[in-house]
Scaffold this motif. Sequence first.
Motif, PDB file in Angstrom:
ATOM      1  N   PRO A   1      40.539  14.909  25.119  1.00 33.41           N
ATOM      2  CA  PRO A   1      41.110  14.599  23.802  1.00 33.41           C
ATOM      3  C   PRO A   1      42.454  15.290  23.627  1.00 33.41           C
ATOM      4  CG  PRO A   1      38.831  15.385  23.627  1.00 33.41           C
ATOM      5  CD  PRO A   1      39.283  15.693  25.002  1.00 33.41           C
TER       6      PRO A   1
ATOM      7  N   PHE B   1      42.845  11.388  16.578  1.00 36.57           N
ATOM      8  CA  PHE B   1      42.422  11.762  17.926  1.00 36.57           C
ATOM      9  C   PHE B   1      42.766  10.656  18.932  1.00 36.57           C
ATOM     10  CE2 PHE B   1      39.784  14.542  15.363  1.00 36.57           C
ATOM     11  CZ  PHE B   1      39.832  15.732  16.084  1.00 36.57           C
TER      12      PHE B   1
ATOM     13  N   ILE C   1      34.494  16.061  20.500  1.00 37.45           N
ATOM     14  CA  ILE C   1      35.530  16.630  19.647  1.00 37.45           C
ATOM     15  C   ILE C   1      34.845  17.307  18.469  1.00 37.45           C
ATOM     16  CG2 ILE C   1      37.395  15.030  20.255  1.00 37.45           C
ATOM     17  CD1 ILE C   1      36.684  13.407  17.792  1.00 37.45           C
TER      18      ILE C   1
END
Length: 693
Positions: free
Chosen positions: A608, A619, A689
């Motif tokens: 990411p 993102f 994430i």
Amino acid sequence: MCAFNQVNGVYICESPLMQDVLKDDYGFDGFIMSDFGSVHSTGASLMNGLDQELNRPKWFTPARLDAALAAGEITQERIDEAAFRVIRSYIRGGLFDNPLPAEPAEEASTPANEAVARQIAEQGSVLLKNEGTLPLTPSEGQTIALFGPTASSTPTDLGGVPTSAVSVCSLTLRFRPDQPPRNTLPCEDVVSAETALTERAAQAGATVTWNNGQDVAAAAAQAAAADVAVVFGYQRMGEFSDLTDLRLQGNGDALISAIEQVNPNTVVVLQTGSAVEMPWLDGVQAVLENWYGGEQQGPAIASLLFGDVAPAGKLPMTFPASLADTPTNTPEQYPGVFADGSTTRPEGSTEIRQVNYTEGLQVGYKWYEGQGIEPLFAFGHGLSYTQFEYSQLKVKATADKAAASGTATVSFTVENTGEVAGTEIPQVYLTFPEAAVEPGKRLIGFDRIELAPGENRTVEIVVDSEDSSHPLSIWDADADEWRIVDGEYTVWAGSSSGDLPLSKTVEIDANGPVATTAPSIQGDVALGKKLTADPGVWSEDGLAFSYQWLRDGEPIQGAEKAAYRVTPADQGTSLSVTVTAKPKSGPSGAATSAAVFVKTSAVIVAVPNRLVGTTTTEFTLSVRVTPLANGVTPEGDVTAVVDGKSFTGTLAGGKATIPIGTFERGIHPITLSYAGSDTVHPAYGVSLITVRR
């Protein structure tokens, strides 16, 4: 480079031949530029394949290109392609990696460059005739007399034109008829034959004299007193300097004729850009064609005349006995005629001459053979100071008519039967069956060999119909393709198109057996597994099959049986097999199976742009798929699933960038998947994430 002329009424710089033939048919991937002033349009020229207008553009200016683009005459895609071809060629040629120096070299005529120039002049010169006078072996006190203005660096005034060795250093250029001729390349450090021969003769105690030959009677008197006479004949030609005849210039023919009548050891050195008539040939002992010998012409001529270097050059053209014998001996063929049938342009007209190539396929040396005309010296002719004998001709030919392809392997022995070392350039020619309607013999191969006295060598020349010249095929205009004709072919080998002591006739029946059902590969396509080739179904019975396995289309060494076991080297590649079917007699047939793919495993990883973000963070995932086998590039789509939502990206070079947006607070696992390709197995991975506020 596209030229000034038209082809079938269309200027060649806007002719579809550039794109259709040069780029599409021949696969030329460089760029096409124009000659000066040969462009007559913007749209037609660019869209038919012209990539660059040379130097001072008139039709490819930004303003005209913009106007043509706005009018729909050209496309942005074609502009980009033209620019790409130019830049790619610059990169390929190293112009960016090795830029020109800021300052030019103070002296380009280095010893190394001079040695190359001399070698080119030596190897390119052609010994046309030798009755034993060459090589020169002067004794103490003997005299070698040189004649002709180009033998010396001292200029001779010929009608206001200074003429010397510099004049024949390179091609002549004359933009306007009222301009004096000049050289296309400046020759600042010419070493003349007079200088080089004087130095070389002095080693044997001999003397060299020079006479410019303008007073023919005085020159003949001087020649009569010399032991050897070397007469230099010249012919200046080049761009804007076309010849009107094939005679020597500067009264050269009269000079040679006068000298050969008084000196039995007369040698002629020709410095010309093409063939010349030789009315004096029977009276001279030797003729050496030096062409335009460059700045080292003198040392090259001296080394050849004295035998320090053996002559080895061959004629790249036929030398006819007269201008009337040439293929272009009518005004319609050269220089071409205007609409009124004359060769003179009507006053005020911009019409260009039209040339009719009525000689058809009888081009060059084929004309003389087809018309039964004996040339003065045949294409490929060139003598040495030794003798060569040819023997033991063998020919093996195969053809695939369906694919219009074939090969011929020609081998023979060449022996140096003389007493000195020499270099020979053996040549191979082919006569086609009558059904091909192909005139004369076709040069299909040659080699260059050096032989010591008494040494012999087997020469093997492999001729492939897939070469760009299609040496074994003819062009079928109706079918718009190359094809191989069935029938008897005669293969010839020898030292020139006019001296071919060896010949052998071979029958080519290109109709070999055909696979009516293509070969196939059976078995589990996996590492360590055994595959088996099924030869398929063929048009004939009683065939013997042989096999060649291929990896990505290239033969695998040693893999020549029906069975093949998959190895680690096969991972990430395609496998296929070529089956050759050989009947009891006649040509073989061949067919190749469809490819199967040996897949390799891969690892998928996603990074990411932020491992930890906020609810406003956009993102993005950088995804990479890495195959375990080297040299494999994965293709296709990758998918990331986050909170039940799918996001897809397409790999480019094994990488993909996937925007996945914003998320609420919390930890969000990411599931990755790669669908796989022909050569790579599907792959799966995870990432995550974190969103804190």
